[in-house]
Design a protein around this motif. Structure first.
Motif, PDB file in Angstrom:
ATOM      1  N   HIS A 136       4.482   9.534  -7.322  1.00  0.00           N
ATOM      2  CA  HIS A 136       5.616   8.987  -6.567  1.00  0.00           C
ATOM      3  C   HIS A 136       6.146  10.022  -5.590  1.00  0.00           C
ATOM      4  O   HIS A 136       5.981  11.228  -5.781  1.00  0.00           O
ATOM      5  CB  HIS A 136       6.723   8.465  -7.488  1.00  0.00           C
ATOM      6  CG  HIS A 136       7.347   9.491  -8.383  1.00  0.00           C
ATOM      7  ND1 HIS A 136       6.887   9.753  -9.649  1.00  0.00           N
ATOM      8  CD2 HIS A 136       8.406  10.302  -8.200  1.00  0.00           C
ATOM      9  CE1 HIS A 136       7.642  10.686 -10.207  1.00  0.00           C
ATOM     10  NE2 HIS A 136       8.568  11.046  -9.353  1.00  0.00           N
ATOM     11  N   GLY A 153       9.615   6.551  -4.135  1.00  0.00           N
ATOM     12  CA  GLY A 153       8.553   5.607  -3.808  1.00  0.00           C
ATOM     13  C   GLY A 153       7.370   5.786  -4.748  1.00  0.00           C
ATOM     14  O   GLY A 153       6.802   6.876  -4.808  1.00  0.00           O
ATOM     15  N   TYR A 154       6.984   4.738  -5.445  1.00  0.00           N
ATOM     16  CA  TYR A 154       5.945   4.807  -6.479  1.00  0.00           C
ATOM     17  C   TYR A 154       4.641   4.206  -5.991  1.00  0.00           C
ATOM     18  O   TYR A 154       4.636   3.096  -5.443  1.00  0.00           O
ATOM     19  CB  TYR A 154       6.391   4.020  -7.718  1.00  0.00           C
ATOM     20  CG  TYR A 154       7.574   4.641  -8.406  1.00  0.00           C
ATOM     21  CD1 TYR A 154       8.856   4.476  -7.874  1.00  0.00           C
ATOM     22  CD2 TYR A 154       7.420   5.417  -9.542  1.00  0.00           C
ATOM     23  CE1 TYR A 154       9.952   5.075  -8.484  1.00  0.00           C
ATOM     24  CE2 TYR A 154       8.511   6.010 -10.160  1.00  0.00           C
ATOM     25  CZ  TYR A 154       9.763   5.840  -9.630  1.00  0.00           C
ATOM     26  OH  TYR A 154      10.845   6.440 -10.221  1.00  0.00           O
ATOM     27  N   ASP A 155       3.556   4.905  -6.251  1.00  0.00           N
ATOM     28  CA  ASP A 155       2.267   4.275  -5.970  1.00  0.00           C
ATOM     29  C   ASP A 155       1.988   3.235  -7.060  1.00  0.00           C
ATOM     30  O   ASP A 155       2.763   3.080  -8.014  1.00  0.00           O
ATOM     31  CB  ASP A 155       1.143   5.314  -5.818  1.00  0.00           C
ATOM     32  CG  ASP A 155       0.612   5.845  -7.136  1.00  0.00           C
ATOM     33  OD1 ASP A 155       1.193   5.560  -8.200  1.00  0.00           O
ATOM     34  OD2 ASP A 155      -0.411   6.571  -7.101  1.00  0.00           O
ATOM     35  N   GLN A 156       0.875   2.510  -6.901  1.00  0.00           N
ATOM     36  CA  GLN A 156       0.622   1.374  -7.789  1.00  0.00           C
ATOM     37  C   GLN A 156       0.551   1.802  -9.270  1.00  0.00           C
ATOM     38  O   GLN A 156       1.131   1.154 -10.142  1.00  0.00           O
ATOM     39  CB  GLN A 156      -0.690   0.716  -7.356  1.00  0.00           C
ATOM     40  CG  GLN A 156      -0.957  -0.573  -8.089  1.00  0.00           C
ATOM     41  CD  GLN A 156      -1.958  -1.441  -7.343  1.00  0.00           C
ATOM     42  OE1 GLN A 156      -2.065  -1.359  -6.117  1.00  0.00           O
ATOM     43  NE2 GLN A 156      -2.670  -2.277  -8.070  1.00  0.00           N
ATOM     44  N   SER A 175       0.846  -1.197   0.000  1.00  0.00           N
ATOM     45  CA  SER A 175       0.000   0.000   0.000  1.00  0.00           C
ATOM     46  C   SER A 175       0.875   1.238   0.000  1.00  0.00           C
ATOM     47  O   SER A 175       2.051   1.197   0.390  1.00  0.00           O
ATOM     48  CB  SER A 175      -0.884   0.032   1.256  1.00  0.00           C
ATOM     49  OG  SER A 175      -0.072   0.260   2.399  1.00  0.00           O
ATOM     50  N   PHE A 176       0.268   2.353  -0.417  1.00  0.00           N
ATOM     51  CA  PHE A 176       0.997   3.615  -0.396  1.00  0.00           C
ATOM     52  C   PHE A 176       1.332   4.021   1.037  1.00  0.00           C
ATOM     53  O   PHE A 176       2.412   4.572   1.300  1.00  0.00           O
ATOM     54  CB  PHE A 176       0.162   4.710  -1.081  1.00  0.00           C
ATOM     55  CG  PHE A 176       0.899   6.004  -1.231  1.00  0.00           C
ATOM     56  CD1 PHE A 176       1.832   6.174  -2.239  1.00  0.00           C
ATOM     57  CD2 PHE A 176       0.665   7.061  -0.355  1.00  0.00           C
ATOM     58  CE1 PHE A 176       2.533   7.376  -2.381  1.00  0.00           C
ATOM     59  CE2 PHE A 176       1.363   8.264  -0.480  1.00  0.00           C
ATOM     60  CZ  PHE A 176       2.290   8.417  -1.494  1.00  0.00           C
ATOM     61  N   CYS A 196       3.052  -1.180  -4.900  1.00  0.00           N
ATOM     62  CA  CYS A 196       3.900   0.006  -4.856  1.00  0.00           C
ATOM     63  C   CYS A 196       5.366  -0.429  -4.862  1.00  0.00           C
ATOM     64  O   CYS A 196       5.688  -1.570  -4.537  1.00  0.00           O
ATOM     65  CB  CYS A 196       3.603   0.810  -3.597  1.00  0.00           C
ATOM     66  SG  CYS A 196       1.883   1.358  -3.497  1.00  0.00           S
ATOM     67  N   LEU A 231       4.329   2.098   2.119  1.00  0.00           N
ATOM     68  CA  LEU A 231       5.472   2.636   1.367  1.00  0.00           C
ATOM     69  C   LEU A 231       5.987   3.924   2.012  1.00  0.00           C
ATOM     70  O   LEU A 231       7.195   4.090   2.236  1.00  0.00           O
ATOM     71  CB  LEU A 231       5.024   2.913  -0.069  1.00  0.00           C
ATOM     72  CG  LEU A 231       6.017   3.604  -1.000  1.00  0.00           C
ATOM     73  CD1 LEU A 231       7.070   2.623  -1.484  1.00  0.00           C
ATOM     74  CD2 LEU A 231       5.292   4.231  -2.199  1.00  0.00           C
ATOM     75  N   TYR A 258      -1.827  12.943  -0.602  1.00  0.00           N
ATOM     76  CA  TYR A 258      -1.979  11.895  -1.612  1.00  0.00           C
ATOM     77  C   TYR A 258      -3.457  11.651  -1.924  1.00  0.00           C
ATOM     78  O   TYR A 258      -3.882  11.674  -3.092  1.00  0.00           O
ATOM     79  CB  TYR A 258      -1.311  10.613  -1.111  1.00  0.00           C
ATOM     80  CG  TYR A 258      -1.408   9.457  -2.071  1.00  0.00           C
ATOM     81  CD1 TYR A 258      -0.764   9.503  -3.303  1.00  0.00           C
ATOM     82  CD2 TYR A 258      -2.143   8.315  -1.749  1.00  0.00           C
ATOM     83  CE1 TYR A 258      -0.853   8.435  -4.197  1.00  0.00           C
ATOM     84  CE2 TYR A 258      -2.236   7.247  -2.632  1.00  0.00           C
ATOM     85  CZ  TYR A 258      -1.593   7.318  -3.850  1.00  0.00           C
ATOM     86  OH  TYR A 258      -1.688   6.272  -4.731  1.00  0.00           O
ATOM     87  N   ASP A 289       1.832   4.549 -10.735  1.00  0.00           N
ATOM     88  CA  ASP A 289       3.114   5.015 -11.242  1.00  0.00           C
ATOM     89  C   ASP A 289       4.099   3.855 -11.373  1.00  0.00           C
ATOM     90  O   ASP A 289       4.922   3.829 -12.298  1.00  0.00           O
ATOM     91  CB  ASP A 289       3.685   6.098 -10.308  1.00  0.00           C
ATOM     92  CG  ASP A 289       4.226   7.300 -11.080  1.00  0.00           C
ATOM     93  OD1 ASP A 289       4.205   7.279 -12.330  1.00  0.00           O
ATOM     94  OD2 ASP A 289       4.672   8.260 -10.440  1.00  0.00           O
ATOM     95  N   ALA A 290       4.017   2.890 -10.452  1.00  0.00           N
ATOM     96  CA  ALA A 290       4.892   1.718 -10.530  1.00  0.00           C
ATOM     97  C   ALA A 290       4.592   0.909 -11.792  1.00  0.00           C
ATOM     98  O   ALA A 290       5.505   0.445 -12.484  1.00  0.00           O
ATOM     99  CB  ALA A 290       4.732   0.844  -9.284  1.00  0.00           C
TER     100      ALA A 290
END
Lengths: 470, 470
Positions: free
Chosen positions: A377, A257-260, A234-235, A276, A238, A360, A262-263
């Protein structure tokens, strides 16, 4: 003799041009809305001339002339700014610093480099590499942006966790004030001799001065890079993990650190299958690297990292770290690979760690109704907080609708940012794009302080009038 | 109703006093020349009143009143400044922040502390210790200085190699502008939203605003300290060694280098028998401490360290690090333990590493004809440079001669500093003492920028008129 001829007579041969293509190129910077308007065929406001100074003294001559004649001045570095801060006004004179690109000295004892401020980031790093040094300022725009632009727009690079942002490497500064006076801040590591005038120019976006020379602190150039990457469920986990990692002094220079979403965008080519992603990049010659790296990994695991992803993630990111610049041009430039009606842009805000989850959630919610995709991210991390970097894509029926949707998305996102306690920009600056939102952050008093300073230093009101201030 | 009665009517009961002893105490700060003049029986300029605000709104009421009535205002924290920056002018109103000493919140997620700016350093650290946190800002004056003073005078603490100087921990700021408007800079780790207004207030010495509240970044509190100390045969070798040590990222929070005279003064009680001394202090819980400590020792040895001196030197320094404050008072206060004609003071300048040897040589030469003893240590170190902290003792026939000799010594030292490319203060500020020398450093343009900003923000000219600006 017209006033432009008077100006030309005070400068070296060829320093002033009114060539139509030159003017056209410098009418806009890299702001999405300017590019959109140009792509759909709108006339952008055109400058009256472009001036190419070769020295601080040339810039002083230009500004003295402009103050006397009341001519609007638009200082320009590489034109890579994405907020319209270097978009020209009708009848203005663009001061293009691209010929002031000399590295004028390297002090190897102090490890500082003296530059003319029109030098591009890639040129600067190439020159320093011969000495085993680096400034460590690596914005995504490094190949198209200049030291002057970094200072004016308050830039931060991808390795800020180690090297700091532009104010942290800026030890000396020469800038020309609106009436042509030359301000010289001597290079010192720190001073308590009054408010730091270097820091007054950082972020001033050409409204108070034209940056002409700088002295930047260098560090040993990393011999290579080592990478860590972890998946997170989860963000929230992360963010928790990276917060602790940055506090653990791992020696990482790059922490992202990338959210889902952006990843998936960034690591899809590696077969990334959801979740993430955290990436840490260590210069391979950091002292006690092995031990500190293991400690960082342990911190991330304890925060709930679900899987170690191997060094391929970091290597992939490093190789492709600046690809977005070309992609942006393909979408927003004349080729328009996604067709008319498509706009891509980024929003980079910052806040304390306690504000990161609401920033966020709220900014995503603000963007979602207007955007086809939004990824986020964490791009710059501090012990006390972080920046959140949102990328969004709007696809509207046509360019007219796209502009309306774009402005609405920004308006909603900036309100969300203010409500969540963030700052509306971490390192892109304000420009024309965000100036309507500045008062919500700085308050009436803050905007008044900036306006009074502007009026005091630029009584003729010539300097980059449409940027920064509402 | 007199104007002071009008002021009193706008503030809580007891906030305004004209008690003679209160006025007398706040006529001077800790500037040697003020103390000397008082000790020899001179009348110092007396303020008309002292105001004790309890809130930002109280301060706003005071400044609005002062702007309307044209009353000079002297903001005052702990009165520990040594440059006359808080010395009162005749008929002025001293705004004493000592009742604004509340810690108003701790955000444990972001690790930031919200304070009223009159809180003293020791009170702040005591409160944070309960949470295992520290701001890490440890000036020698910590038990007598305030957060507001740290911000106004651009302070740096003894552990700056790890925690940075005041601008590095200052994430949020509330200040009252001269006309009574309240400026609120929201707490964020970094922002590119225009020139950093927090940084404009840092070093402004009460000439632009009264600092009333702050949000400061905290770090984990060191569990304990480990020490390294080495002897060096010369100041040049010492500087070389420490320059490389600070670049080696040893994790040291405290890095200090003493010349032979200062080492003899500081470590004589340990039987120190000559030579320069380097001390490094490491928080005992720094990651990978053992390895990084050995690396630092190796770097110092390679630079020419002559002997390892054991941890006693560091422990002795830590135990006695703030003794100079009491000693200073014994010499300069009513007891005058060295008798009339004696003045002790410090000069702390900074420069790039290439300027450190000429700064050392020239300032020593400048002081020597006028002083009985001068010692110097490197007190704050950066990858690009360092601060040099000179302590000097003048012994003249009487206090009148001492004043003349003192002013000549400062004049010569400041010229030497400017000629060697340094800044005239690293962390004590300018005050009244150094304002005559400011133009030699900032140039006419730099002083004009500061003056224009001052005039723009303080049109009535009420704010601390004799400090900072020439």
């Amino acid at each position: 003799m017209g006033t432009l001829d008077v100006l030309a007579s005070r400068l070296p041969e060829g320093a002033v041009t009114t060539d139509a293509e030159m003017l056209r190129e410098r009418a806009a910077d890299s702001w999405a809305l300017g590019l959109l308007r140009r792509a759909r065929g709108d006339e952008l406001p055109m400058p009256a001339a472009v001036v190419f100074p070769s020295s601080t003294e040339d810039v002083a001559a230009v500004l003295a002339w402009a103050s006397q004649t009341g001519t609007p001045v638009i200082p320009r570095g590489g034109g890579s700014g994405v907020c319209g801060g270097a978009a020209a006004g009708t009848g203005s004179v663009v001061v293009d610093l691209s010929r002031m690109n000399k590295i004028t000295g390297i002090d190897l004892v102090s490890r500082v480099v003296h530059v003319q401020a029109g030098v591009r980031g890639d040129q600067l790093e190439d020159a320093l590499a011969r000495y085993g040094l680096t400034v460590g300022h690596y914005p995504q725009s490094i190949a198209i942006s200049t030291v002057a632009g970094w200072i004016a727009a308050s830039s931060a690079g991808q390795a800020s966790a180690r090297f700091g942002a532009i104010e942290d490497v800026l030890v000396g500064l020469t800038a020309v004030l609106p009436q042509g006076e030359i301000l010289r801040c001597r290079p010192v590591p720190r001073s308590a001799a009054g408010p730091d005038l270097r820091r007054l120019v950082v972020g001033s976006e050409g409204t108070l001065a034209v940056v002409t020379e700088a002295v930047l602190a260098c560090r040993a150039r990393p011999a290579g890079w080592e990478w860590l990457a972890f998946g997170f469920p989860s963000f929230a986990a992360l963010a928790d993990g990276l917060r602790e990692a940055v506090r653990a002094e791992s020696g990482a220079a790059i922490i992202r650190g990338y959210d889902q979403t952006d990843a998936a965008l960034s690591f899809g080519p590696l077969g990334h299958s959801g979740g993430c992603v955290a990436i840490l990049g260590f210069p391979s010659d950091v002292p006690a690297l092995a031990e500190r790296r293991s400690q960082a990994a342990e911190v991330l695991r304890q925060a709930g990292a679900s899987a170690e992803l191997g060094s391929g993630y970091g290597e992939h990111w490093w190789r492709h770290r600046n690809d977005a610049v070309a992609l942006y041009r393909q979408i927003m430039g004349p080729d328009r690979v996604l067709g008319p009606g498509a706009v891509v842009d980024t929003i980079e805000v910052a806040g304390l760690w306690s504000a990161v989850p609401p920033l966020y959630a709220r900014i995503r919610s603000a963007l979602e109704p207007w955007c086809e995709a939004t990824g986020c991210h964490l791009s710059h991390l501090y012990p006390s907080g972080a920046s959140l970097y949102f990328t969004f894509l709007i696809r509207a029926a046509d360019d007219r609708a796209a502009e309306a949707q774009y402005l609405t998305a920004w308006d909603e996102a900036m309100r969300a940012c203010a409500a969540a306690g963030g700052t509306l920009t971490h390192h892109h600056g304000v420009g024309q794009l965000k100036s309507p939102f500045l008062a919500a952050e700085l308050g009436r008093a803050g905007v008044q302080v900036l306006s009074r300073i502007k009026d005091a230093l630029d009584p003729a009101g010539i300097m980059n009038r449409r940027a920064l201030l509402p």
